[in-house]
Design a protein around this motif. Structure first.
Motif, PDB file in Angstrom:
ATOM      1  N   VAL A  46      23.620  33.082 118.019  1.00 29.31           N
ATOM      2  CA  VAL A  46      23.146  34.342 118.365  1.00 29.31           C
ATOM      3  C   VAL A  46      22.119  34.760 117.484  1.00 29.31           C
ATOM      4  O   VAL A  46      21.250  35.752 117.937  1.00 29.31           O
ATOM      5  CB  VAL A  46      24.495  35.182 117.972  1.00 29.31           C
ATOM      6  CG1 VAL A  46      24.086  36.661 117.990  1.00 29.31           C
ATOM      7  CG2 VAL A  46      25.478  35.164 119.088  1.00 29.31           C
ATOM      8  N   GLU A  54      22.425  41.669 115.981  1.00 32.99           N
ATOM      9  CA  GLU A  54      23.306  41.180 117.003  1.00 32.99           C
ATOM     10  C   GLU A  54      24.459  40.368 116.499  1.00 32.99           C
ATOM     11  O   GLU A  54      25.798  40.580 116.746  1.00 32.99           O
ATOM     12  CB  GLU A  54      22.797  40.687 118.331  1.00 32.99           C
ATOM     13  CG  GLU A  54      23.907  40.122 119.353  1.00 32.99           C
ATOM     14  CD  GLU A  54      24.774  41.318 119.927  1.00 32.99           C
ATOM     15  OE1 GLU A  54      25.821  40.893 120.558  1.00 32.99           O
ATOM     16  OE2 GLU A  54      24.342  42.553 119.778  1.00 32.99           O
ATOM     17  N   GLN A  58      28.477  41.154 116.008  1.00 30.03           N
ATOM     18  CA  GLN A  58      29.596  40.165 116.397  1.00 30.03           C
ATOM     19  C   GLN A  58      30.403  39.697 115.194  1.00 30.03           C
ATOM     20  O   GLN A  58      31.765  39.477 115.465  1.00 30.03           O
ATOM     21  CB  GLN A  58      28.546  38.974 117.141  1.00 30.03           C
ATOM     22  CG  GLN A  58      28.405  39.330 118.594  1.00 30.03           C
ATOM     23  CD  GLN A  58      28.113  38.101 119.533  1.00 30.03           C
ATOM     24  OE1 GLN A  58      28.439  37.085 119.303  1.00 30.03           O
ATOM     25  NE2 GLN A  58      27.189  38.723 120.354  1.00 30.03           N
TER      26      GLN A  58
END
Length: 109
Positions: A46, A54, A58
């Protein structure tokens, strides 16, 4: 991206399993189980694909889920003791979903 996550996760699971086998005493082997290695692998992908913001979002979601699991497992001791294995386990799963959703709404929304 899914294929990269799967390959990366598989490699890290294998690496962590090897570290777990070498851990002394053996009770520390669980620290190197599959979930942390897959989480790290997914976060690495990611970060590369979507950036640090991001990955931070997460990872916060992972923490919320982990807290919900700890709460549910602590309550699960009583749920299984008083309701039996089947009913207690079903109640435990439901409790985890409720606590995780509440955490999501409180922290991530």
């Amino acid at each position: 991206m899914l294929a990269v996550k799967a390959l990366d996760g598989g490699l890290l699971v294998t690496a962590f399993a090897l570290i777990g086998e070498m851990a002394v005493p053996k009770r520390f082997a669980g620290l190197f189980s599959a979930a942390p290695s897959v989480a790290l692998a997914n976060l690495a992908v990611v970060v590369v694909a979507s950036g640090a913001p991001e990955a931070q979002r997460q990872s916060t979601g992972m923490i919320v889920g982990a807290v919900a699991m700890v709460v549910a497992c602590a309550a699960g001791i009583l749920l299984v003791k008083h309701g039996g294995a089947r009913r207690g386990s079903l109640a435990l799963c439901g409790l985890w979903v409720v606590v995780a959703e509440a955490g999501y709404l409180a922290v991530l929304r």
